[in-house]
Every structure is written in C-alpha cells, then in structure tokens.
Motif scaffolding. Structure first.
Motif, short mmCIF file in Angstrom:
data_model
loop_
_atom_site.label_atom_id
_atom_site.label_comp_id
_atom_site.label_asym_id
_atom_site.label_seq_id
_atom_site.Cartn_x
_atom_site.Cartn_y
_atom_site.Cartn_z
N GLY A 1 0.78 -1.23 0.00
CA GLY A 1 0.00 0.00 0.00
C GLY A 1 0.81 1.28 0.00
O GLY A 1 0.25 2.37 0.03
N MET A 2 2.12 1.16 -0.03
CA MET A 2 2.97 2.35 -0.03
C MET A 2 3.09 2.89 -1.46
O MET A 2 2.91 2.15 -2.42
N THR A 3 3.39 4.17 -1.58
CA THR A 3 3.56 4.78 -2.89
C THR A 3 4.96 5.38 -3.01
O THR A 3 5.55 5.84 -2.02
N LYS A 4 5.45 5.40 -4.24
CA LYS A 4 6.78 5.94 -4.51
C LYS A 4 6.78 7.44 -4.26
O LYS A 4 5.91 8.16 -4.73
N GLU A 5 7.79 7.89 -3.51
CA GLU A 5 7.89 9.30 -3.16
C GLU A 5 9.07 9.99 -3.82
O GLU A 5 9.07 11.20 -3.96
N GLY A 6 10.08 9.23 -4.20
CA GLY A 6 11.22 9.86 -4.85
C GLY A 6 12.45 8.98 -4.88
O GLY A 6 12.47 7.89 -4.30
#
Length: 180
Positions: A148-153
C-alpha cells in the motif's frame, strides 16, 4: 517486559530467540541479501546474528526500535526479519525488512510489511511510515507497493556499496486515520 507479537493469516511476527542465531546466519550469509541491504555484513556469521539480536528486547521496552522475526504462524519456521524505527517527535517511522532467499516470491515480505504498517498506525499512532530500497533491487519496491505504499522519490547516487554508487528509492504511506 514488553512482548510484541503480531499475527497475520500465515505469519507470526515476534521477538527473535537466541537459539535462532544459526538459522539467521544461514539465511543472511547470502550474497544476494548482502547486496540489497545497506548495513548487513558479508560473510554473515553466528556471532553477527547474536550481536544483532543482543539489544532487540531492550529496544522494544524503550520503544526505540521494533525488530521482529518473520515466522510461519503454524510451524514457527523463520523466514526473515522486519523492523520499525519510530521517530515520535515527527510521528513517522522507517520500515526495513529482509526475507531469506528460499522464501522469496511467496508474499511473506508484503504480508509482514502490512502487519508492521498496521502496528505503526494503530498501536504507535504514527502519522506516516516510509521505506527505501536500492534501485537495483526492484523486487523490494514491489513489496512496498503491494503493502500500500507509494513511490515518493529517488535519491540519486546516495550510497556507496562495493565501490559503486546506488540510487535509493523511497516509498511512503500516510496513516489515513491519524489526525494529530
């Protein structure tokens, strides 16, 4: 004495036991795991495992860090490890994990990460969690996405591993129920 035990459909996350040092060393003495982790030594010995486990209970009691064994809920077989390093001042926590190579591709990392995220949000009331991986290890990113995590950088050439610079890819997630 603080006892932390998280369960999922297939897994139990619990404190490591001293008698598991040999099994930990057998799983971690693996070049592929070393290559995809920032601080794990290689070769990895039983003494490394004992030293690593030495302060786990104290860290939990002091709410500094939660390093738990990822095990089979039914048999107790050790698959790997997962960690939450909370920062209570900023209400966030870093996640890290490793799964032994014989257990790759079975979803254990994702299931353990989901359980630890839930623990961070519901028990520790953290506002957000994050994790990072070497860009050369995209399987770890897939674990984070499935949890459920999303790419941030991406931090370009951020760390050096074996004489080469590696990009670190950051993923994160905000607690949907935390308002303070």
């Amino acid at each position: 004495m603080s006892v932390i035990e998280l369960t999922t459909n297939r897994l139990k996350l619990r404190l490591f036991q001293e008698e598991e040092a040999e099994h930990i060393a057998a799983l971690c003495n693996n070049y592929a795991i070393y290559r995809s982790t920032l601080t794990m030594p290689y070769p990895y010995t039983v003494d490394d495992a004992r030293l690593w486990m030495k302060n786990h209970q104290e860290n939990i009691e002091q709410e500094k860090r939660y390093e738990l064994a990822v095990t089979c809920r039914k048999s107790g077989m050790l698959y790997g490890a997962i960690m939450l390093n909370p920062n209570y001042q900023h209400k966030h926590g870093e996640m890290a994990y490793w799964i032994g190579e014989p257990y790759w591709g079975k979803g254990y990392g994702t299931e353990a990460l989901r359980a630890m995220i839930d623990f961070a949000f519901t028990e520790k009331n953290l506002h957000r969690v994050y994790a990072r991986y070497f860009k050369s290890n995209p399987a770890s990113g897939r674990v984070m996405e499935k949890a459920g995590m999303t790419k941030e950088g991406i931090l370009k050439n951020h760390v050096s591993k074996e004489g080469a610079f590696e990009d670190l890819v950051y993923y994160g997630m905000v607690n949907p129920t935390c308002t303070t």
